[in-house]
Design an enzyme around this catalytic site. Structure first.
Site, short mmCIF file in Angstrom:
data_model
loop_
_atom_site.label_atom_id
_atom_site.label_comp_id
_atom_site.label_asym_id
_atom_site.label_seq_id
_atom_site.Cartn_x
_atom_site.Cartn_y
_atom_site.Cartn_z
N ASP A 95 0.87 -1.19 0.00
CA ASP A 95 0.00 0.00 0.00
C ASP A 95 0.90 1.23 0.00
OD1 ASP A 95 -3.22 0.45 1.28
OD2 ASP A 95 -1.87 2.16 0.96
N THR B 127 -17.46 -2.86 -8.70
CA THR B 127 -18.45 -1.97 -8.09
C THR B 127 -19.78 -2.02 -8.83
OG1 THR B 127 -18.99 0.39 -7.80
CG2 THR B 127 -17.38 -0.12 -9.49
N TYR C 43 -14.90 6.55 -13.02
CA TYR C 43 -14.62 5.52 -12.02
C TYR C 43 -15.20 4.17 -12.47
CZ TYR C 43 -15.17 2.82 -7.72
OH TYR C 43 -15.16 1.83 -6.79
N1 UFG Z 1 -25.63 11.39 0.31
C1 UFG Z 1 -26.30 12.47 0.87
N2 UFG Z 1 -25.57 13.35 1.59
C2 UFG Z 1 -24.22 13.22 1.80
C3 UFG Z 1 -23.56 12.11 1.22
C4 UFG Z 1 -24.30 11.21 0.48
O1 UFG Z 1 -27.50 12.63 0.71
O2 UFG Z 1 -23.63 14.09 2.46
C5 UFG Z 1 -26.42 10.42 -0.47
C6 UFG Z 1 -25.89 10.25 -1.88
O3 UFG Z 1 -26.44 11.23 -2.72
C7 UFG Z 1 -26.35 8.81 -2.18
C8 UFG Z 1 -26.32 8.12 -0.81
O4 UFG Z 1 -26.29 9.18 0.15
O5 UFG Z 1 -27.68 8.84 -2.63
C9 UFG Z 1 -25.08 7.29 -0.62
O6 UFG Z 1 -23.96 8.09 -0.96
P1 UFG Z 1 -22.46 7.62 -0.71
O7 UFG Z 1 -21.57 8.75 -1.15
O8 UFG Z 1 -22.31 7.13 0.69
O9 UFG Z 1 -22.30 6.38 -1.65
P2 UFG Z 1 -22.57 6.27 -3.23
O10 UFG Z 1 -23.82 5.45 -3.36
O11 UFG Z 1 -22.54 7.55 -3.93
O12 UFG Z 1 -21.25 5.56 -3.69
C10 UFG Z 1 -21.06 4.20 -3.55
C11 UFG Z 1 -19.57 3.89 -3.50
C12 UFG Z 1 -18.92 4.23 -4.82
C13 UFG Z 1 -19.67 3.56 -5.92
C14 UFG Z 1 -21.11 3.98 -5.89
C15 UFG Z 1 -21.94 3.35 -6.95
O13 UFG Z 1 -18.97 4.61 -2.47
O14 UFG Z 1 -17.58 3.77 -4.80
O15 UFG Z 1 -21.66 3.60 -4.63
O16 UFG Z 1 -23.05 4.17 -7.21
F1 UFG Z 1 -19.16 3.93 -7.11
#
Ligand code: UFG
Length: 330
Positions: A31, A117, A141
């Site tokens: 890493d 993913t 990504y």
């Molecule tokens: N969200 C909020 N407020 C925040 C952060 C997130 O409302 O402050 C929402 C996002 O819009 C989303 C949900 O919470 O609807 C989950 O968001 P995350 O950022 O926790 O996770 P994501 O679903 O965006 O991302 C995850 C993985 C990525 C992957 C993706 C696939 O972390 O690596 O799923 O869609 F690519």
């Protein structure tokens, strides 16, 4: 088995390293610590600080290690950043992974578990998502991860690589003893952000989108606990067969909305957690949750965490004990 874990100091990698050590595998972690944390690496594993771009190091590590298999986590993972800096993602997630596969071929290492993913599906036409729906990512990504799935498939055919792509849904939670957990800088993910609000480190959480076509108007995701995710990796490693490329969704099969996550976090923490309705975040699909039937049937995997509250409770234990993440350990 002798197992090399690239990115083993990161969030998912460090939990898998611990599970590998618990299962009496001999583990070497490689890493570069650009996003990972030295303190996250289980002390039973040997640690090499180094970059996959360092070909000499990768070659000597693979030649000297007599590895039976490799789990490959080292990658950039911020969807938003991948849109603004795509070549950073192609360089690390594609070029470095291709180099790793080249060195694996050279060293005749044929077991490969790859962190893919659900972002490779893009915006699915329907949910739950099965593995046979078309993969059509909507951001760099997702493109980089899908490109590597193609590379693995071709290597399986050409030189007998045994590869397994695990398509994670939302990796969440922390080790149940609260000693390792999620620590990204900056933190883009919902659950740690919500818990930072509970800790008083942020004033509120913004709800990105309250007008989605979902039951409560907020986006729905499938939050899969670290321990369940790690067990999927060990099963994938154990069942690897040379010359085959396999792929599995790793999710609980249950969708949870942003509002439901925040409500569950209020119950778990006893804190109010102010939430502000905000515009949608660009690139967020409305609803993503897995149909995990394939991995359950073929590998005998079954999630232990099927309810969001224990997932959040495990993360809460970590955040309370480490309010500044791994910085508290150094
Ligand atoms: N969200 C909020 N407020 C925040 C952060 C997130 O409302 O402050 C929402 C996002 O819009 C989303 C949900 O919470 O609807 C989950 O968001 P995350 O950022 O926790 O996770 P994501 O679903 O965006 O991302 C995850 C993985 C990525 C992957 C993706 C696939 O972390 O690596 O799923 O869609 F690519």
């Amino acid at each position: 088995m002798n197992v090399l874990v690239t990115g083993g100091a990161g969030y998912v990698g460090s939990h898998c390293v611990r599970h590998l050590c618990d299962a009496a595998h001999d583990v070497v972690v490689l890493d570069n610590l650009c996003a990972g944390h030295r303190a996250a690496v289980d002390q039973r594993a040997r640690f090499i600080e180094g970059d996959l771009a360092n070909r000499t190091l990768v070659r000597s590590t693979l030649t000297d290690g007599a590895f039976d298999g490799i789990m490959h986590f080292a990658a950039h993972l911020d969807v938003g950043e991948s849109v603004s800096q795509p070549l950073k993602y192609y360089e690390n997630n594609v070029i470095n992974t291709v180099r790793l596969l080249q060195e694996m071929e050279r060293a005749d290492i044929r077991r490969f578990v790859f962190s893919s993913t659900c972002a490779t599906y893009g915006v699915p036409a329907s949910v739950p998502i099965t593995e046979d729906i078309p993969q059509s990512p909507i951001n760099p990504y997702g493109h980089t991860k899908l490109a590597m799935e193609w590379a693995m498939r071709d290597c399986a055919e050409a030189w007998g690589l045994g590869a397994c792509a695990l398509r994670y849904f939302n990796a969440s939670g922390a080790a149940e003893d609260g000693t390792i957990g999620e620590d990204h800088h900056p933190e883009p993910h919902l659950i740690p952000i919500v818990l930072q609000v509970a800790l008083g480190q942020r004033e509120n959480v913004k709800i990105f989108g309250v007008d989605y076509p979902t039951p409560d108007g907020t986006a729905v995701r499938d939050y899969i606990h670290m321990d369940d995710l790690a067990r999927a990796h060990l099963l994938a490693l154990d069942s690897q067969e040379p010359g085959t490329f396999r792929y599995y969704n790793v999710g609980t099969g249950t969708g949870t909305s942003v509002k439901e996550v925040i409500d569950a976090a209020r119950r778990v923490t006893g804190h109010e957690i102010p939430a502000i309705p905000s515009p949608r975040r660009p690139g967020d699909p409305p609803e993503l949750y897995a149909d995990p039937t394939k991995i359950m049937t073929e590998l005998g995997w079954k999630p232990k965490f099927t309810n969001i509250e224990p997932v959040i409770a495990s993360a809460w234990k970590w955040h309370q004990a480490h309010p500044n993440g791994f910085a508290d350990e150094s």
